[in-house]
Design a protein around this motif. Structure first.
Motif: not given
Length: 746
Positions: A572-582, A628-634
């Protein structure tokens, strides 16, 4: 739900020699809001990994450049798995030597035929690297072919630098490489096949996708990196890739950074049955050896340095060594010898692995070379290098047109700034959130074509797309529609909604990862290729939250009980740039056995009620922000099974900024859910006017109107507004802030 389709290859060819094997169609990767029920135009082989391992035949790895490869070690391992390989090589060598003996009296003037060999470059592009430098341009491919022909035809300017008397036996191999202008189906091509795949990184035989028939084309794959450390490229001897399965590994793999170096010249030498000048190992400088070519002296070879003419007699002080040979590692290569030329041409007069067919006149017609060329306009294609951005953030677009080289580009961008462009790779910003249509017309003197895509990138909203903090139960498919989903590999495994099971109620997000490995390469060459699939949260506003805690429930099983073989993971990654950078490192990582909640299960796992486990982690004060976005990466492994996620919650122990929230006014929707009409009650927090906007779940505006403080209630006819059944966001925006509510239309 945003389903980003990566890669739009028109077809994927499967060699005819696999036609008698059992195959089944592969589902097409879903487009936006689509389920993968169509059939892709290629066929994965259905073959057990055990059977495939037994069928495996292989060849040696070869490399040149500042990186090398583990040639000897790899070949010894493969020979131990398939001892018949040595017998095949010995038989092939006997036939080759017999051919050379029969032609021993022929010299340069007696054999003047130039063998024209059709080639195709499969350019592998990995979208997860954050850069497209390995998606080399058409011009780079043309330059590489030009360099090959200069070297193989002895036209390189540095011929004058050949020392030690070897200039008298430096040879014009009379081989010319021509980019095909017809593909295996007779369609026009420029000989460059572009494939979007993560297999471009850590490439190996499992990355040799879409091989064109090897008895008609020499296949070259251009990759980002190679799986073996410090390897620039590799190829196989013809004798090592005989048979149906061997054909799947035939051809050259080359790193993009080595495309115009001596590495490609060197690897094609192996493809045409040349050994290293010190012999059949990958250990230069270790032992004096021979390459079975009469006019190349015994040598140890020179490992990553050029010795010069005064220091090149390490095996026999009376014999100068040919350190300037393309099959050495000296880095001052300028020549092939006449004996090497004869050996390569002999391989092209053998039926082994289809080499003889390549240069025949009939094949020139089939592949469109040597006076049989066809021309056409390009097939327009493109992608966005930036998949997730905030409003007003630049999106970089990459022309990826195929079949022919484009010389003109006409772009249009829905909501873009600029809205049009004639650049090849434009940069555009978008002020409205959601997905945007992008159209490219690519052309040249022979024609043009147009493509439009809606799902190559997403612009994040400048407001939270959830009510309050995130509390996602995935109770309906419309809940999941707020979550962007990225199927990086465009394969049959992807995130979608399951309405049958969940943590505490039916409904969850599921990734059918048990369908990951279904290409023919995965069955024949079981490897550690790792696919990635992404599940991304809606936009979150956490500005008024402290001590942020994220929790979710998950259920997962593996198909193996061996812990060392459970290599899949969920990060799980987090971003404060709408997902441009994690975040560079995951905020949470569940790896191997730590991910497994239900032991060993058959493919298509469905969790029981007691097989769910909760994961929790904290977000620091850095994420108390908007955008903010969170990314669940499998990330998959060979034992992957289906993964379920449910009840994703964000909480904060000390919410702050209540006054700020109150200053943004208020809004209520009645009834909600609504069928035909809707009443919206407004509070503009003392401001005089604002804007009321209805958006679909991708963020696209479907209706908007100005409002003022005197309008405390507004009534809407949903049918007249064009709002069909579904879930929408209603946003009230004014000078002091904005409020967003969720509306369900039945």
């Amino acid at each position: 739900m945003l389903l980003i389709k990566r890669g739009d290859e028109t077809y994927r060819s499967l060699p005819s020699y696999l036609g008698n094997l059992k195959v089944r169609p592969k589902p097409l990767v879903p487009y936006f809001r689509a389920h993968p029920t169509d059939t892709m135009k290629f066929f994965p082989l259905v073959l057990s990994l055990t059977t495939a391992s037994a069928m495996l035949t292989t060849g040696a790895l070869h490399a040149q450049g500042q990186e090398k490869c583990g040639f000897e070690e790899a070949r010894q391992v493969l020979i131990s798995e398939n001892p018949e390989l040595l017998h095949q090589a010995a038989e092939y060598e006997l036939g080759l030597q017999a051919y050379l003996q029969a032609r021993a009296g022929l010299r340069d003037d007696d054999d003047t035929v130039v063998y024209h060999i059709p080639i195709v470059f499969h350019v592998l592009y990995d979208p997860t690297t954050g850069t497209d430098v390995h998606n080399v341009s058409d011009a780079a491919i043309y330059n590489a072919v030009n360099q090959l022909n200069i070297r193989y035809r002895k036209q390189n300017a540095d011929q004058s630098e050949i020392c030690c008397g070897f200039d008298t036996i430096a040879a014009d191999a009379r081989l010319q490489f021509d980019l095909a202008t017809k593909d295996p189906f007779g369609n026009c091509t420029n000989g460059i096949d572009r494939i979007t795949t993560q297999r471009a990184t850590g490439a190996q035989d499992y990355s040799k996708l879409d091989p064109w028939f090897r008895d008609h084309y020499m296949n070259i794959w251009v990759c980002n990196t190679i799986n073996t450390p410090l390897v620039a490229g590799y190829s196989n001897y013809p004798s090592d890739v005989q048979g149906d399965i061997g054909a799947l590994r035939d051809g050259v793999m080359i790193q993009s950074t080595s495309l115009v170096s001596f590495a490609l010249t060197h690897e094609i030498g192996h493809y045409l049955n040349l050994q290293h000048v010190w012999g059949n190992t990958n250990d230069p400088g270790v032992a004096c050896g021979d390459d079975d070519v009469a006019d190349t002296p015994i040598t140890k070879g020179y490992n990553l340095f050029c010795p010069g003419p005064d220091n090149c007699s390490i095996c026999d002080p009376n014999i100068q060594e040919n350190y300037q040979n393309y099959m050495d590692y000296s880095y001052c290569s300028v020549m092939y010898t006449k004996g090497q030329r004869d050996r390569m041409r002999a391989s092209l007069n053998s039926d082994v692995s289809g080499r003889r067919t390549l240069w025949q006149d009939a094949n020139h017609v089939y592949t469109g070379i040597q006076g049989n060329e066809v021309t056409c306009g390009p097939q327009a294609d493109f992608y966005a290098l930036d998949e997730f951005v905030c409003q007003g953030t630049a999106v970089r677009f990459k022309d990826n047109s195929k079949r022919a080289t484009a010389t003109s580009w006409a772009w249009t961008f829905d909501g873009g700034n600029p809205s049009t462009s004639t650049e090849q790779n434009p940069i555009v910003t978008f002020d409205e959130p959601g997905i945007h249509a992008v159209t490219l017309t690519a052309g040249n003197d022979f024609g043009s074509s147009t493509t439009t895509k809606y799902n190559t990138f997403m612009v994040g909203a400048d407001y939270s797309q959830v009510d309050g903090l995130l509390q996602e139960g995935f109770n309906s498919n419309s809940d999941l529609q707020r979550w962007p989903v990225v199927n990086v590999e465009s394969n049959a495994s992807y995130w979608h909604w399951n309405g049958q099971v969940g943590h505490d109620a039916p409904g969850s997000a599921v990734l059918n990862a048990s369908n990951t490995y279904n290409l023919v390469q995965d069955a024949v060459f079981p490897t550690e290729f790792h696919d990635k699939d992404l599940l991304v949260t809606p936009m979150l506003d956490l500005r008024f939250v402290q001590n942020i805690t994220v929790s979710f429930w998950y259920a997962y099983s593996s198909q193996t009980g061996n812990p060392s073989q459970i290599t899949e993971k969920l990060n799980v990654f987090a971003s404060t740039s709408c997902g441009k950078n994690w975040t560079s490192s995951p905020n949470l990582s569940l790896t191997g056995a730590n991910l497994v909640t239900a032991g060993v299960q058959s493919p298509g796992y469905v969790p029981m009620a007691n097989e769910w486990r909760q994961a929790t982690f904290n977000l620091g004060s850095l994420y108390a922000k908007n955008n903010v976005r969170l990314k669940f990466e499998y990330t998959s492994g060979l034992s992957s099974n289906d993964l379920y996620i449910d009840d994703v919650n964000i909480t904060g122990s000390n919410p702050v900024g209540i006054d700020e929230l109150a200053q943004s006014g208020g809004m209520s929707l009645m009834p909600n859910p609504a069928s035909n009409s809707l009443i919206v009650t407004l509070d503009l927090a003392g401001t005089t006017n604002g804007t009321l906007t209805f958006l679909d779940m991708t963020g696209r505006t479907v209706y908007s109107q100005a409002v003022n403080a005197s309008e405390e209630q507004l009534q809407f006819d949903l049918e007249e507004m064009g709002l069909t059944s579904g879930v929408y966001l209603v946003r009230l925006k004014h000078a002091k802030g904005q409020r967003v509510e969720r509306l369900v239309v039945r």
